[in-house]
Design an enzyme around this catalytic site. Structure first.
Site, PDB file in Angstrom:
ATOM      1  N   TRP A 325     -12.932 -26.367   7.234  1.00  7.19           N
ATOM      2  CA  TRP A 325     -12.695 -27.818   7.312  1.00  7.19           C
ATOM      3  C   TRP A 325     -11.200 -28.083   7.534  1.00  7.19           C
ATOM      4  O   TRP A 325     -10.822 -29.006   8.243  1.00  7.19           O
ATOM      5  CB  TRP A 325     -13.155 -28.487   6.013  1.00  7.19           C
ATOM      6  CG  TRP A 325     -12.901 -29.967   5.978  1.00  7.19           C
ATOM      7  CD1 TRP A 325     -13.735 -30.956   6.414  1.00  7.19           C
ATOM      8  CD2 TRP A 325     -11.716 -30.627   5.501  1.00  7.19           C
ATOM      9  NE1 TRP A 325     -13.163 -32.180   6.239  1.00  7.19           N
ATOM     10  CE2 TRP A 325     -11.920 -32.022   5.680  1.00  7.19           C
ATOM     11  CE3 TRP A 325     -10.523 -30.203   4.940  1.00  7.19           C
ATOM     12  CZ2 TRP A 325     -10.970 -32.969   5.319  1.00  7.19           C
ATOM     13  CZ3 TRP A 325      -9.574 -31.151   4.585  1.00  7.19           C
ATOM     14  CH2 TRP A 325      -9.795 -32.503   4.773  1.00  7.19           C
ATOM     15  N   HIS A 326     -10.359 -27.242   6.912  1.00  8.83           N
ATOM     16  CA  HIS A 326      -8.924 -27.480   7.011  1.00  8.83           C
ATOM     17  C   HIS A 326      -8.370 -27.210   8.404  1.00  8.83           C
ATOM     18  O   HIS A 326      -7.342 -27.770   8.768  1.00  8.83           O
ATOM     19  CB  HIS A 326      -8.166 -26.625   5.985  1.00  8.83           C
ATOM     20  CG  HIS A 326      -8.241 -27.190   4.616  1.00  8.83           C
ATOM     21  ND1 HIS A 326      -9.281 -26.920   3.765  1.00  8.83           N
ATOM     22  CD2 HIS A 326      -7.428 -28.039   3.944  1.00  8.83           C
ATOM     23  CE1 HIS A 326      -9.106 -27.572   2.640  1.00  8.83           C
ATOM     24  NE2 HIS A 326      -7.994 -28.268   2.711  1.00  8.83           N
ATOM     25  N   GLY A 327      -9.015 -26.357   9.140  1.00  7.13           N
ATOM     26  CA  GLY A 327      -8.487 -26.127  10.477  1.00  7.13           C
ATOM     27  C   GLY A 327      -9.244 -25.041  11.197  1.00  7.13           C
ATOM     28  O   GLY A 327      -9.920 -24.210  10.582  1.00  7.13           O
ATOM     29  N   PHE A 476      -5.604 -32.221   9.683  1.00 14.98           N
ATOM     30  CA  PHE A 476      -6.962 -31.827   9.314  1.00 14.98           C
ATOM     31  C   PHE A 476      -7.917 -32.979   9.529  1.00 14.98           C
ATOM     32  O   PHE A 476      -9.069 -32.888   9.381  1.00 14.98           O
ATOM     33  CB  PHE A 476      -7.014 -31.359   7.852  1.00 14.98           C
ATOM     34  CG  PHE A 476      -6.001 -30.275   7.556  1.00 14.98           C
ATOM     35  CD1 PHE A 476      -5.737 -29.287   8.494  1.00 14.98           C
ATOM     36  CD2 PHE A 476      -5.300 -30.256   6.381  1.00 14.98           C
ATOM     37  CE1 PHE A 476      -4.795 -28.303   8.250  1.00 14.98           C
ATOM     38  CE2 PHE A 476      -4.367 -29.271   6.115  1.00 14.98           C
ATOM     39  CZ  PHE A 476      -4.107 -28.292   7.053  1.00 14.98           C
TER      40      PHE A 476
END
Lengths: 476, 316
Positions: A325-327, A476
């Site tokens: 999800w963060h990247g 993000f």
């Protein structure tokens, strides 16, 4: 437009005045004002992507209504999956397309197959992960009959795009925010004053702590070969405070801003670096995301029901997905994996809820045991953050290897002045670890003491603040 | 709400007061340009980039040219290479900063290829100038103390923590005194190499252009209405001279022609630098005293013998 800019300094007072003095008697007008202000706030970054936000809002609003109208579970399921797939599709295209394509080509290369695929030069719309998750939680809650579909388009749009949380959270729930949007707001001067304190503290965390640490972090992470182990440790340590100051600072400003408008947003951070184990850390770090994954992924997967094996599998999935999800980078997935590996033993030995209270509950200082626990937990997060910060896995491993290569000396070759700011941060937050936020000073009865403290923080901002034009979590 | 707003306003006033005190007491240490916009309107100016910003000292000019017919004191309204480019914006700013009643001002204009070059983002036809968003071009109020317009528009320039070290000081006459001079030859060589790198970069990205030369001509014509204008090319070390000459070989001819058509003096002092620089490019504060004195002598000689071409004046 970002919170620590002069444009926000003009924008917010204008919204505040219109909101409380011109539209106060008409909730509908207040909500329209919030929507217009939110769209303007977003358009200041890139007006073209405003259409994507509006489309996403329309999609979830419409599918929500269709789900509720559906006479059969089949139809309901159709609208539900339509919304989920389109939402995830947007996220996939804008955030993950290049990552999946290049990872697939790398995978083929393992078998000696040369793959060719076009990667796209995609600009990541700021906040897409946040507003997509708002929308997803909404349709999931309707699907499981936890909430009714919202009929008022303006109210629903404000829920998705409320400007304090639009670009970097906290990730709100319809069950929490929508009722606040639908009820009349009254100005509470105590809440507003505390909101201002929270904004002030958030600014300190961002422009003093995070942005000063960033100067050393960028230098060390960009040229790790030029520095000895001590400097690399300082770089990693400062990054831990940079990302905390940056993100928790943003959240504090967002929550404070919302409180000035009469809203209470979900708490996003609760002094995570005073955690005694990784499980506690994740109950205190980016709380709105952790609880989102808990409610919409971990529990549907079976959660802690079933055997130990399925529980561990679910924990691993949650952390890997949270990393992704963060990247779109393997570094984030490995970062999630490291956290999972530290979390899993706690689950196996049923220690994951051993520390649910606040550290040093009835004492001023922590015990020796607690101090050691905090130090070990913090040490783990510092190492894991190296993957989060590095541009790729090779660089992260190289950085970590050099961190433990003491042959080139350990005396830091970088500026250590940020330690002073970190010390202020830690002391103030330690004193307020039982409170709602790090600068909740309402318990100090003498006004002049409070004002002196405000002035102190203001002067720190003025003298030591560094101007930057972004927040880490915008990407993000 | 009323109480809340009153208290908020009160705290804002205290914060504003604290900011004003810092700016007024330490303005010269915390920003390279801030004081240029807090001082009153002026009669005589030194214009140009960081070479004149640091190398020409107004107090020396005031002492050397006292009672010689110029409206002094002199004010250094030079900036650094990022901001200093001759064009309509710089001229407009000078107009704002100048006392309109000035009749016998002295205007020392520092010229070199870089302040007259077309920069990578310049698009003159569409009115786009790379320097436009920088001070002094983005400043409406140039003589206000404290100057919050500057703080708001140029916050990135402010470096308030510098008040503790005070490595450099902008004097109220606009001269920048650099105190952090290289303490050993290794640092000096390092700084010099850095200057070569910077100017080689400019030479690759920038282009010589007529537009800015024309703009300089317009500036000169405006200033001539208010006093005496002199153009000066300041000395730099050989390697930088070489980069400049390769970048714009006929630069001196262009400026000589400009000086002739506008009937102003041009002192080309580029070569045989005898003044001490701290990085090959900027004359340091000690060399600056000697350079400013010599420049004043040239100005006086030219003033006293207006018919002698400047090329006939003794070379310094």
């Amino acid at each position: 437009m970002i919170f620590n800019s002069f444009s926000f300094l003009y924008f917010f007072p204008a919204v505040f005045i219109l909101y409380w003095f011109f539209t106060q008697k008409y909730r509908k007008a207040q909500n329209i004002l919030l929507l217009v202000a939110s769209y303007y706030f977003y358009a200041c970054w890139n007006y073209k992507f405003l259409f994507l936000l509006i489309f996403s809002t329309l999609l979830d609003y419409y599918t929500g209504l269709q789900m509720e109208k559906s006479g059969s579970i089949g139809k309901k399921r159709f609208w539900f999956w339509l919304s989920v797939l389109i939402n995830l599709g947007f996220l996939g295209v804008f955030k993950y397309y290049n990552f999946f394509v290049s990872s697939f080509i790398d995978f083929l290369a393992l078998f000696g197959i040369q793959g060719h695929a076009a990667t796209l030069n995609v600009i990541l719309p700021v906040g897409i992960s946040f507003y997509t998750f708002h929308g997803l939680s909404y349709v999931i809650d309707i699907f499981y009959n936890r909430i009714k579909a919202e009929k008022d388009f303006v109210d629903y749009s404000v829920f998705v795009s409320f400007f304090p949380l639009l670009v970097a959270g906290p990730i709100e729930r319809a069950t929490h925010l929508l009722p606040q949007i639908k009820q009349d707001r009254t100005f509470d001067p105590y809440k507003a004053a505390d909101g201002l304190r929270q904004i002030l503290w958030g600014l300190f965390m961002k422009v003093v702590v995070a942005d000063n640490c960033a100067m050393v972090v960028n230098e060390v992470f960009n040229h790790p070969n030029q520095y000895n182990a001590g400097s690399l440790w300082i770089g990693a340590l400062f990054f831990a405070f940079q990302i905390y100051g940056d993100f928790a600072g943003y959240s504090n400003i967002a929550l404070g801003t919302a409180r000035l408008l009469g809203f209470e947003l979900l708490k996003n951070f609760s002094f995570p670096y005073f955690s005694r184990d990784i499980a506690e850390f994740w109950r205190r770090w980016h709380i709105s995301l952790s609880s989102w994954f808990r409610d919409y992924l971990y529990i549907p997967l079976g959660g802690s029901k079933g055997g130990l094996y399925s529980q561990l599998r679910n924990v691993l999935i949650i952390f890997l997905v949270s990393g992704l999800w963060h990247g779109a980078n393997w570094t984030f997935i490995i970062w999630g994996g490291i956290n999972a590996l530290c979390f899993i033993p706690l689950v196996v030995f049923k220690l994951n809820r051993a520390n649910t209270d606040t550290v040093a509950q009835n004492t001023f200082l922590p015990s020796v045991k607690e101090t050691l626990q905090i130090a070990i937990t913090f040490g783990i997060t510092v190492i894991a953050w190296v993957f989060f910060r590095a541009i790729n896995v090779t660089e992260a491993i190289r950085y970590l290897t050099k961190m433990f290569d003491f042959s080139r000396g350990f005396k830091p070759e970088v500026s250590l002045s940020s330690f002073g700011f970190i010390a202020v941060l830690l002391v103030v937050e330690w004193l307020h670890r039982h409170k709602n936020h790090g600068f909740e000073l309402s318990y100090i009865s003498q006004r002049w003491v409070r004002w002196l403290l405000y002035l102190f923080v203001f002067l720190m901002l003025l003298i030591f603040g560094v101007s930057s034009d972004t927040f880490i979590y915008f990407q993000f | 709400m009323k109480k809340f707003l009153i208290r908020l306003s009160l705290f804002s006033c205290i914060a504003l007061l604290a900011t004003s005190l810092v700016l007024m007491k330490y303005g010269g240490y915390i920003d390279y340009f801030y004081l240029k916009f807090t001082t009153p309107k002026q009669h005589s100016f030194i214009l140009g980039d960081s070479r004149s910003f640091q190398g020409i000292q107004p107090r020396i000019v005031d002492a050397e040219l006292k009672d010689k017919g110029f409206e002094l004191p002199m004010f250094n309204y030079s900036f650094t290479i990022t901001q200093a480019a001759y064009g309509p914006a710089y001229t407009e700013s000078v107009k704002r900063k100048m006392d309109p009643d000035t009749k016998n001002g002295l205007f020392i204009i520092n010229v070199n290829p870089w302040v007259l070059a077309q920069r990578e983002k310049d698009d003159f036809e569409n009115g786009i100038f790379m320097e436009a968003d920088h001070p002094p071009h983005n400043m409406r109020w140039v003589n206000m103390n404290p100057n919050f317009e500057y703080v708001v528009k140029n916050f990135n320039y402010l470096h308030i923590r510098a008040l503790f070290k005070q490595n450099s000081e902008l004097h109220p006459d606009g001269w920048m005194e650099e105190r952090n001079l290289p303490k050993d030859s290794t640092t000096f060589v390092g700084w010099k190499q850095n200057q070569y790198k910077i100017y080689n970069g400019f030479a690759q990205r920038w282009k010589k252009c007529d537009y800015r030369v024309k703009a300089l001509k317009e500036m000169i014509q405006f200033l001539e209405q208010h006093g005496t204008v002199v153009l000066v090319r300041m000395p730099v070390d050989e390697k930088l001279q070489e980069i400049e000459t390769n970048f714009w070989p006929e630069f001196d001819t262009t400026i000589e022609k400009l000086a002739k058509t506008t009937n102003v003096s041009y002192f080309n002092l580029l070569k045989n630098n005898k003044y001490k620089t701290y990085d090959g490019n900027h004359i340091d504060k000690f060399g600056g005293v000697a350079f400013t004195k010599d420049l004043c002598q040239l100005i006086l000689m030219q003033k006293n013998s207006p018919n002698i071409p400047h090329s006939a004046l003794p070379k310094k």
